[in-house]
Design an enzyme around this catalytic site. Sequence first.
Site, PDB file in Angstrom:
ATOM      1  N   TYR A 131      13.783 103.058  52.902  1.00  0.00           N
ATOM      2  CA  TYR A 131      14.611 102.535  53.996  1.00  0.00           C
ATOM      3  C   TYR A 131      15.206 101.225  53.510  1.00  0.00           C
ATOM      4  O   TYR A 131      14.510 100.211  53.417  1.00  0.00           O
ATOM      5  CB  TYR A 131      13.723 102.357  55.227  1.00  0.00           C
ATOM      6  CG  TYR A 131      14.389 101.769  56.461  1.00  0.00           C
ATOM      7  CD1 TYR A 131      15.763 101.574  56.565  1.00  0.00           C
ATOM      8  CD2 TYR A 131      13.601 101.399  57.548  1.00  0.00           C
ATOM      9  CE1 TYR A 131      16.333 101.041  57.697  1.00  0.00           C
ATOM     10  CE2 TYR A 131      14.162 100.870  58.698  1.00  0.00           C
ATOM     11  CZ  TYR A 131      15.526 100.689  58.767  1.00  0.00           C
ATOM     12  OH  TYR A 131      16.088 100.153  59.898  1.00  0.00           O
ATOM     13  N   LYS A 160      17.316 106.029  53.835  1.00  0.00           N
ATOM     14  CA  LYS A 160      18.127 105.601  54.969  1.00  0.00           C
ATOM     15  C   LYS A 160      18.717 104.258  54.564  1.00  0.00           C
ATOM     16  O   LYS A 160      17.986 103.334  54.203  1.00  0.00           O
ATOM     17  CB  LYS A 160      17.310 105.425  56.245  1.00  0.00           C
ATOM     18  CG  LYS A 160      18.212 104.985  57.407  1.00  0.00           C
ATOM     19  CD  LYS A 160      17.509 104.274  58.519  1.00  0.00           C
ATOM     20  CE  LYS A 160      18.563 103.743  59.502  1.00  0.00           C
ATOM     21  NZ  LYS A 160      17.970 102.971  60.600  1.00  0.00           N
TER      22      LYS A 160
END
Length: 271
Positions: A131, A160
């Site tokens: 992330y 992400k």
Amino acid sequence: MARVYAAALTPLRDGGDALDEDVFPPYVDFLRAGGVQGVLALGTTGEGILLRPDERKRVVELFLDGPLDVIAHCGAQTTRDTVELAAHAAERGAHGVAVIAPPYFALDERALLAHFEAAAHACAPTPFYVYEFARASGYAVAPALIEHLRERVPNLVGMKVSDSPWEAFAPYLLEGLDVFVGPEALIAQGLEHGAAGAVSALASALPEKVVAVDPGLAEIRAAIERFPRHAALKRIVARRGVAIREDVRAPLRGLTHDERRGLDAWLDASS
């Protein structure tokens, strides 16, 4: 139509001090009806970094009780807590585990590689995602580090990426990785350049607009950012029929009376 995971809200009560477990099933039904494929639990929108490890484990379990795919954000300040959360998510059947670079200390490549590697091994063979959100963690994870991590971690499948503008986002579109777009303003452009889909905060409250890649997503996000975002998103969900409270975990704050009136006026005008 985009492949969308909602960066899910975490229902809380008692002024934000406790999980509101009864709200999870109707909230998940609401997200499913909006067309999302799954949820990212306990990310930035889900207040994960503010919850105790035992609370975070319970949130994962509650989302897993529903019909949607669940990627559990397990990033924490320490490697020990991150590993514990990642192992728990995998044991309970999460569809993926995501980890942000630990905030506060700007780790060098050697330390950050060791941290991500430990988390990925703890959840293997569950798919692992990095992330990337430099504004939240305080520093960026270099794309070169992701390439090195791929050599060490067989279950690294994607990222992400919540960085913006496009020039900050684009270097993470690495061949062979599923990259999910965080900033709603970049979803359409990201999909055009090979992104796998989106993990969106707006999808936590307006899922159908994100799934449809509504051309007004950037403006909608800007409008909501005028208010305390977590409480505002919960207010929107409540206005749309889910009995979620506006409660957030301190030091986040709720809406003032005037902010609530302003948000409601915007909702009424935009509906």
